[in-house]
Design an enzyme around this catalytic site. Structure first.
Site, PDB file in Angstrom:
ATOM      1  N   ASP A   3      -1.363  -1.448   6.313  1.00  0.00           N
ATOM      2  CA  ASP A   3      -1.669  -1.138   7.712  1.00  0.00           C
ATOM      3  C   ASP A   3      -3.103  -0.696   7.944  1.00  0.00           C
ATOM      4  O   ASP A   3      -3.457  -0.310   9.047  1.00  0.00           O
ATOM      5  CB  ASP A   3      -0.725  -0.048   8.229  1.00  0.00           C
ATOM      6  CG  ASP A   3      -0.923   1.288   7.513  1.00  0.00           C
ATOM      7  OD1 ASP A   3      -1.603   1.312   6.469  1.00  0.00           O
ATOM      8  OD2 ASP A   3      -0.393   2.311   7.994  1.00  0.00           O
ATOM      9  N   ASP A  60       0.865  -1.176   0.000  1.00  0.00           N
ATOM     10  CA  ASP A  60       0.000   0.000   0.000  1.00  0.00           C
ATOM     11  C   ASP A  60       0.904   1.229   0.000  1.00  0.00           C
ATOM     12  O   ASP A  60       2.121   1.122   0.129  1.00  0.00           O
ATOM     13  CB  ASP A  60      -0.913  -0.034   1.222  1.00  0.00           C
ATOM     14  CG  ASP A  60      -2.017   1.010   1.162  1.00  0.00           C
ATOM     15  OD1 ASP A  60      -2.241   1.560   0.081  1.00  0.00           O
ATOM     16  OD2 ASP A  60      -2.636   1.278   2.210  1.00  0.00           O
TER      17      ASP A  60
END
Length: 923
Positions: free
Chosen positions: A666, A374
């Site tokens: 996350d 990400d």
């Protein structure tokens, strides 16, 4: 039974005085699409109607209502595994299953000592692995316990009492609770705003968007109340909704909780995750090697049984000997060695600030050839930085920053906030401290501020300069398109020009060009107004003069570029998968030193099948199972504007194409992909659901730690494969020599108990390989189990060991005449036992590396080789020698053993050189 009200149920009928409203519908855990629909409908309802359907009011719930609802709602989010389930999972390891089967067969044949020994090894391996994984889970739980989060709710002690704001843990927020939000608060549930003031919420954990989203409580009718409204916007773009797990950046708000626990979008994402993680590269590799060893074992039993039975005529004894041969060919210590190596690797990683929650992740880090990551929180920090300050011509101009910082400073100072929003903080961090911010403009005093709101998308600070008595200066900054609507002039240098349509188009093009480079521009304008003493309002933001732009971009993680370069140098392809804008994602890749091959939007990915999706990423290089250098793919593929399930699908498509995929994320939107990857990697500051879904947690938010973890994983696997190759090749060589001797000799070449003792000595000594050094070349590329390479190695080196064993048979048969009576057989058994122990000690030393110039063995390896040599020579002279069927060796046996061992060294070194030249790999 009292249940949780459903905000979508029909409005309740009027209540009689003193009666209690009880809804019959429970809002329990649901799938993501259903939660999506529920929340969208809540946003489309008038606030007062929504409160009524939730059986709540602006004064909040009373304590009895809240406790009643908490009793009947499912608030669990994480699903930690029970220790019994963890222990059961360790027993399903294929290596352990092989040992258990051998133990049961030995017990059936009444070979109790063998059954107990093998069963003990299996149990020891299970307990060691369980202990390490349980400790890792406790460490992760301890990290979670360090963060305690509360929420401010408005409740009444009884139905008729006054409402009071109080702090409660977030898991004690009930549907219908009135929640107050302020800067720094974590949103404790899915909320529908009732009122707000300049509220900004960071939704990065859900969407990947780095900039905060504006939220407000405005409501407009979308259709007749009885109709089902059609959604024309993304759920996260709804300004009326705040989602569990997001964070308030600035402003305040009051909202009603419409969903809690597993009824939230956050909880539904967790609920939709599969209970069982998919089979990983480690699982497939272990299964392949296990079946290969089982094949060797199943082939050895009938062959040894048949030959021994036919030659000796003693079928019961032949069965015992066949089982012993099967045990000999199977590396009994394999589960223990693999577990020990993985435990040691996980402890080394712990010293490097990495928590390994599941031991196979150590190997999967080694085998990883593709890292999907990400953007927000991994390659960038969760904040923005000033990227440029431009005049209206698009050229750098420091003077623009002076005006913009004056706006930021006085916006914070006059609003009474402790800090400004992320943009104000970035501006104030780009120059001298606040007390010097206005020096270039002369002595300033703040008059007022027109705060930012998401309708105007701009903020104005009104100041008074000492050199301009009787005049106030308005400094306004905001979104370019909105600022151009209220500007009438453009200032270039000291000259001002009218802002006509052509000039608007040119200025808009500057903004678009910067956006393509990942920079978001804000326009800065000024205006002079005569001082009247009245307050300023949004209507005064007109006829402004544009003086330039300030640009912002996500602040990159300074460790990212070097770490990603190291990973690509180690044969790991980098793929970015983000929910953010494609231009922003592309710029982040550039800042991280990644060259972009292509950018694929989520809608484009949806139109492709899995094979085509995987083909968008350049084909992965061949796995270097034995650690050769690997050339990584040229360039990075970026998937942008993708949702959680799209991320998981991309990961699954890459895995189905034969890649070993790691995923670094996350946020809540990363959880499905973390669970779908071979190895899910998260960070300490991640949301709970991401940490629960991950296999590895980086305690220190530094991507260099990940690169070190990959290298450590490859070192660990290097020692695992080293043990497997050395052990299996030696064991296969022993079985070949036993079959040869069994066909040529009139007696068994070694007794079953002697065979088991020899195997135990050798396996215990090879346990030291878990602590050995690894050739640097073994860490340059992805590594995993390769059964073809293992079979090739075993065939070549196993024959070398068998050849030396047969030479020993010949010397003892013809030179020492060890073939007459019990004494001769005992001498033969002893001589082969000693030779085998010494040759296997040499095998540990000779086969552990490629040879000269490579790391020397560690002291545990040297100590193990010396111990097995001394033990093998000393055992025939020990008090238990007679019980094992051994006898003292005569001096004449020493030259024979020395010549055989010298021949073994010479042949092994020659084969090693030829093997390296032929196959370009070793271990």
């Amino acid at each position: 039974m009292v249940s949780v009200p459903d905000p979508l149920a029909a409005p309740p009928a009027p209540l009689a005085p003193g009666s209690t409203a009880v809804s019959a519908t429970v809002v329990g855990g649901a799938s993501v699409p259903l939660v999506h629909e529920r929340l969208a409908r809540c946003a489309d309802q008038p606030p007062l109607l929504l409160l009524r359907r939730l059986d709540s009011s602006p004064r909040g719930l009373d304590e009895a209502q809240a406790q009643e609802r908490l009793l009947h709602q499912d608030g669990g989010i994480s699903r930690p595994g029970h220790w019994a389930h963890q222990l059961l999972r360790t027993t399903t390891n294929p290596f352990v299953v092989v040992l258990i089967c051998l133990s049961l067969v030995s017990a059936v044949t009444r070979d109790v000592r063998t059954a107990v020994l093998i069963g003990f090894l299996a149990m020891l391996s299970c307990l060691l692995r369980f202990r390490q994984e349980h400790r890792s889970d406790r460490a992760a739980a301890a990290l979670r316990a360090m963060v305690t989060t509360t929420a401010t709710v408005v409740r009444r002690s009884s139905p008729g009492s006054a409402a009071v704001a109080r702090e409660v843990p977030i898991d004690q927020v009930a549907p219908g609770d009135i929640v107050r939000l302020g800067p720094g608060d974590m949103v404790p549930a899915d909320l529908r705003l009732l009122s707000s003031a300049d509220l900004r919420v960071s939704q990065a954990v859900l969407t990947g968007e780095s900039l905060p989203a504006g939220k407000h409580a405005a409501w407009t009718q979308t259709g007749r109340p009885d109709e089902n409204p059609v959604l024309d916007r993304e759920l996260f773009d709804r300004p009326e909704l705040c989602f569990m797990g997001t964070e308030v950046i600035s402003g305040t708000g009051t909202a009603v909780a419409v969903a809690t626990g597993t009824g939230t979008y956050f909880g539904a994402t967790n609920r939709d995750l599969p209970e069982r993680t998919p089979e990983t590269t480690f699982d497939r590799g272990v299964r392949a090697v296990s079946w290969m060893l089982i094949g060797f074992m199943l082939a050895a039993i009938p062959i040894v049984f048949t030959i021994t039975g036919l030659l000796r005529g003693q079928w019961p004894r032949a069965l015992v000997f066949a089982i012993a041969a099967a045990v000999a060919i199977t590396p009994e210590m394999l589960p223990l060695v693999v577990t020990t190596a993985l435990v040691r690797g996980s402890r080394n990683l712990a010293h490097r600030h990495v928590i390994v929650k599941r031991l196979p992740a150590v190997h999967n880090l080694s085998a990883m050839d593709t890292l999907c990551t990400d953007k927000t929180g991994t390659l960038t920090y969760d904040r923005i930085t000033l990227a440029c300050r431009l005049n209206p011509l698009g050229h750098p101009d420091p003077a623009v920053l002076v005006w913009a910082r004056a706006n930021a400073y006085w916006s914070v100072e006059l609003s009474g906030q402790v800090t400004g929003d992320s943009i104000d903080e970035a501006l104030l961090a780009a120059g001298p401290p606040g007390d010097q911010v206005a020096d270039p403009l002369g002595d300033l005093s703040g008059i007022g501020v027109i705060p930012f709101d998401f309708t105007r998308r701009r903020a104005t600070a009104v100041i008074r300069r000492s050199g301009r008595p009787g005049y106030d200066t308005l400094i306004t900054k905001g979104a370019v398109e909105d600022m151009l609507e209220v500007c009438a002039h453009v200032r270039i240098g000291t000259e001002e020009f009218p802002l006509d349509q052509a000039e608007r188009a040119r200025l808009t093009q500057i903004s678009d060009d910067q956006a393509a480079d990942g920079v978001r521009l804000l326009a800065v304008s000024v205006a002079e107004r005569r001082s009247t003493g009245r307050s300023y309002h949004a209507a005064d933001e007109r006829d402004l003069t544009l003086i330039g732009f300030v640009g912002f971009r996500d602040e990159p993680d300074p460790s990212a570029a070097a770490a990603l370069a190291a990973l690509t140098g180690h044969g790991v392809d980098i793929v970015m998968i983000t929910g953010d804008h494609p231009l922003v994602a592309g710029r982040v890749c550039g800042d991280a030193g990644l060259r972009i091959r292509r950018i694929v939007l989520g809608c484009e990915a949806d139109a492709l099948d899995d094979a085509s999706l995987a083909a968008l990423v350049q084909p992965a290089p061949a796995k270097a199972a034995s650690g050769g250098p690997v050339a990584s793919a040229a360039g990075t593929t970026v998937f942008a504007r993708v949702g959680p399930q799209q991320k998981a699908r991309i990961v699954r498509a890459l895995r189905s194409a034969g890649r070993t995929v790691g995923y670094l994320g996350d946020g809540v939107n990363d959880a499905p992909a973390l669970r779908a990857a071979d190895v899910g990697i998260s960070v300490l500051g991640a949301v709970d659901i991401a940490r629960e879904s991950a296999d590895v947690i980086l305690v220190r938010k530094d991507l260099r730690v990940l690169e070190q973890a990959v290298t450590e994983g490859r070192r660990t696997f290097g020692n695992v494969i080293k043990y497997i190759k050395i052990s299996v090749s030696s064991n296969v060589g022993n079985v070949i020599s036993m079959l040869t001797a069994g066909a040529l000799l009139p007696f068994l070449p070694m007794l079953p108990l002697q065979l088991l003792v020899q195997n135990l000595f050798f396996d215990l000594s090879q346990l030291s390989l878990a602590y050995d050094r690894v050739d640097p070349s073994d860490t340059t590329g992805p590594r995993t189990f390769d059964t073809r390479d293992l079979a090739r190695f075993v065939a070549c080196l196993g024959l070398v060991g068998a050849l030396c064993d047969v030479a020993t048979f010949g010397f003892f048969w013809w030179v020492l005449h060890a073939h007459g009576g019990p004494a001769g057989r005992a001498l033969f058994h002893t001589g082969w036992f000693v030779e085998n122990m010494l040759s296997q000690a040499l095998a540990i030393y000779l086969l552990r590396s490629r040879g000269r110039g490579f790391p020397r063995p560690t002291w545990p390896v040297l100590l193990a080789a010396i111990s097995i040599s001394v033990g093998g020579v000393a055992l025939p002279f020990s008090p238990i020698a007679g019980r094992l069927g051994f006898t003292a060796l005569p001096l004449a046996a020493l030259p024979i053993l020395a010549s055989v061992l010298l021949g073994y060294c010479a042949i092994t070194l020659a084969v090693r050189t030829l093997y390296l030249r032929t196959f370009r790999r070793w271990l």
